[in-house]
Design an enzyme around this catalytic site. Structure first.
Site, mmCIF file in Angstrom:
data_model
loop_
_atom_site.group_PDB
_atom_site.id
_atom_site.type_symbol
_atom_site.label_atom_id
_atom_site.label_comp_id
_atom_site.label_asym_id
_atom_site.label_seq_id
_atom_site.Cartn_x
_atom_site.Cartn_y
_atom_site.Cartn_z
ATOM 1 N N ASP A 33 0.865 -1.182 0.000
ATOM 2 C CA ASP A 33 0.000 0.000 0.000
ATOM 3 C C ASP A 33 0.905 1.235 0.000
ATOM 4 O O ASP A 33 1.856 1.329 0.778
ATOM 5 C CB ASP A 33 -0.908 -0.007 1.236
ATOM 6 C CG ASP A 33 -2.071 0.952 1.089
ATOM 7 O OD1 ASP A 33 -3.220 0.494 1.090
ATOM 8 O OD2 ASP A 33 -1.818 2.183 0.980
ATOM 9 N N ILE A 34 0.599 2.172 -0.882
ATOM 10 C CA ILE A 34 1.466 3.348 -1.050
ATOM 11 C C ILE A 34 1.296 4.335 0.123
ATOM 12 O O ILE A 34 2.137 5.218 0.311
ATOM 13 C CB ILE A 34 1.170 4.017 -2.413
ATOM 14 C CG1 ILE A 34 2.375 4.791 -2.905
ATOM 15 C CG2 ILE A 34 -0.064 4.882 -2.364
ATOM 16 C CD1 ILE A 34 2.285 5.155 -4.373
ATOM 17 N N GLN A 96 -14.719 1.821 0.909
ATOM 18 C CA GLN A 96 -13.913 1.438 -0.261
ATOM 19 C C GLN A 96 -13.603 2.670 -1.106
ATOM 20 O O GLN A 96 -14.489 3.493 -1.380
ATOM 21 C CB GLN A 96 -14.653 0.391 -1.109
ATOM 22 C CG GLN A 96 -13.791 -0.169 -2.237
ATOM 23 C CD GLN A 96 -14.464 -1.301 -3.017
ATOM 24 O OE1 GLN A 96 -15.645 -1.585 -2.817
ATOM 25 N NE2 GLN A 96 -13.711 -1.924 -3.899
ATOM 26 N N HIS A 102 -9.699 -5.948 -3.156
ATOM 27 C CA HIS A 102 -8.395 -6.054 -2.510
ATOM 28 C C HIS A 102 -8.560 -6.334 -1.037
ATOM 29 O O HIS A 102 -9.523 -5.902 -0.406
ATOM 30 C CB HIS A 102 -7.556 -4.791 -2.730
ATOM 31 C CG HIS A 102 -8.219 -3.518 -2.299
ATOM 32 N ND1 HIS A 102 -9.176 -2.883 -3.070
ATOM 33 C CD2 HIS A 102 -8.073 -2.769 -1.190
ATOM 34 C CE1 HIS A 102 -9.575 -1.782 -2.448
ATOM 35 N NE2 HIS A 102 -8.927 -1.696 -1.285
ATOM 36 N N PHE A 103 -7.598 -7.070 -0.521
ATOM 37 C CA PHE A 103 -7.495 -7.338 0.908
ATOM 38 C C PHE A 103 -6.261 -6.612 1.425
ATOM 39 O O PHE A 103 -5.176 -6.736 0.845
ATOM 40 C CB PHE A 103 -7.345 -8.841 1.174
ATOM 41 C CG PHE A 103 -8.575 -9.637 0.857
ATOM 42 C CD1 PHE A 103 -9.509 -9.930 1.839
ATOM 43 C CD2 PHE A 103 -8.814 -10.087 -0.437
ATOM 44 C CE1 PHE A 103 -10.656 -10.662 1.542
ATOM 45 C CE2 PHE A 103 -9.956 -10.822 -0.735
ATOM 46 C CZ PHE A 103 -10.880 -11.108 0.251
ATOM 47 N N HIS A 104 -6.443 -5.873 2.516
ATOM 48 C CA HIS A 104 -5.298 -5.247 3.199
ATOM 49 C C HIS A 104 -4.761 -6.250 4.218
ATOM 50 O O HIS A 104 -5.545 -6.869 4.954
ATOM 51 C CB HIS A 104 -5.743 -4.027 4.009
ATOM 52 C CG HIS A 104 -6.345 -2.913 3.218
ATOM 53 N ND1 HIS A 104 -5.701 -1.711 3.019
ATOM 54 C CD2 HIS A 104 -7.548 -2.782 2.598
ATOM 55 C CE1 HIS A 104 -6.470 -0.901 2.326
ATOM 56 N NE2 HIS A 104 -7.612 -1.526 2.050
#
Ligand code: AMP
Length: 140
Positions: A33-34, A96, A102-104
């Site tokens: 994740d950025i 979202q 996506h899964f974090h």
């Protein structure tokens, strides 16, 4: 709602946007994740298009969650973390922001709070963190 082929993660999958890649197989892709809310904050996505959990195929969910487990374990090892937070949001009302499933995964330590959302990570640090997770993955 329809899937938007020009969402950020679709662009990353097509190689049109850079990312700190952690892992890739036939069906799945993982990258940092950025705006990491914890060191090692990683996103795992299926390659096939779905907005979120609600329109994903059962097959995609099964393959993706298996990778969530594998990368989650590697991230825990890489950051010597005793805990792992898994997050997944469905539609804007639930938080979202990017509409490709996506899964974090976020390695967690006792007494270390999550950083606030929306803070860009330092690119040099992200390079080092991605390498740490890839190295842990290679050892697993
Ligand atoms: P959400 O849809 O609420 O799960 O949030 C989307 C997540 O994607 C946020 O945690 C963002 O920091 C992250 N994000 C947005 N753009 C990028 C990008 N280009 N590369 C990596 N992560 C991103």
């Amino acid at each position: 709602m329809a899937y938007d082929q020009d969402n950020i993660f679709a662009k990353i999958l097509r190689g049109e946007m850079p990312c700190h890649k952690i892992y890739e197989d036939t069906n799945t892709f993982a990258f940092l994740d950025i705006m990491p809310r914890a060191d090692g904050h990683t996103l795992i996505i299926p390659k096939s298009p779905s907005r979120n959990l609600l329109d994903a195929s059962d097959g995609d969910l099964a393959t993706t969650i298996a990778v969530v487990k594998t990368i989650g374990r590697a991230a825990m090892t890489a950051f010597d973390a005793p805990g792992l937070l898994v997050q997944q949001f469905n539609e804007a009302e639930a938080g979202q922001i990017v509409f490709h499933l996506h899964f974090h995964i976020l390695p967690r330590h006792d007494g270390v709070p999550l950083r606030p959302p929306g803070q860009m990570g330092d690119n040099d640090v992200l390079v080092i963190h991605a390498e740490k997770i890839r190295a842990a993955l290679a050892m697993s």
